[in-house]
Design a protein around this motif. Sequence first.
Motif, PDB file in Angstrom:
ATOM      1  N   ASP A 173      32.088  21.580 -11.510  1.00 46.88           N
ATOM      2  CA  ASP A 173      33.523  21.560 -11.213  1.00 46.88           C
ATOM      3  C   ASP A 173      34.290  20.766 -12.268  1.00 46.88           C
ATOM      4  OD1 ASP A 173      33.158  23.085  -8.947  1.00 46.88           O
ATOM      5  OD2 ASP A 173      33.156  21.361  -7.589  1.00 46.88           O
ATOM      6  N   CYS A 174      33.804  19.568 -12.592  1.00 45.04           N
ATOM      7  CA  CYS A 174      34.473  18.750 -13.607  1.00 45.04           C
ATOM      8  C   CYS A 174      34.405  19.419 -14.973  1.00 45.04           C
ATOM      9  CB  CYS A 174      33.848  17.354 -13.671  1.00 45.04           C
ATOM     10  SG  CYS A 174      34.369  16.264 -12.335  1.00 45.04           S
ATOM     11  N   LYS A 221      36.945  22.232 -15.236  1.00 46.98           N
ATOM     12  CA  LYS A 221      38.319  21.748 -15.377  1.00 46.98           C
ATOM     13  C   LYS A 221      38.665  21.477 -16.836  1.00 46.98           C
ATOM     14  CE  LYS A 221      38.673  19.479 -10.896  1.00 46.98           C
ATOM     15  NZ  LYS A 221      38.738  18.187 -10.204  1.00 46.98           N
ATOM     16  N   ASP A 222      37.710  20.953 -17.573  1.00 48.91           N
ATOM     17  CA  ASP A 222      37.947  20.566 -18.966  1.00 48.91           C
ATOM     18  C   ASP A 222      37.597  21.683 -19.950  1.00 48.91           C
ATOM     19  OD1 ASP A 222      38.959  18.394 -20.466  1.00 48.91           O
ATOM     20  OD2 ASP A 222      36.946  17.899 -21.158  1.00 48.91           O
TER      21      ASP A 222
END
Length: 80
Positions: A53-54, A57-58
């Motif tokens: 997920d992280c 996002k990036d």
Amino acid sequence: MDHPDIERTMLTGYPKPEYLDYERHARQCDVCKAGMNEGYLLETSGDCYCSSDCTAKDLPEMDELLQDGTLFWTDWYYEI
């Protein structure tokens, strides 16, 4: 400490210091700032992510980076 990333970060501080325990975490997620000992590593920049997920996002191109080997899952337990 003998790891330059940890030393440098200790000097500059963390946005959420409660997430990182230097005795237990070797790295910090570049997105959510959680302490981590395993996660995704972007080889070209050294950026670290604690979860998909992280990472997504990036890095919207996460799937392509995983396929070409630029982004991979690893652990940092040996650095503690």
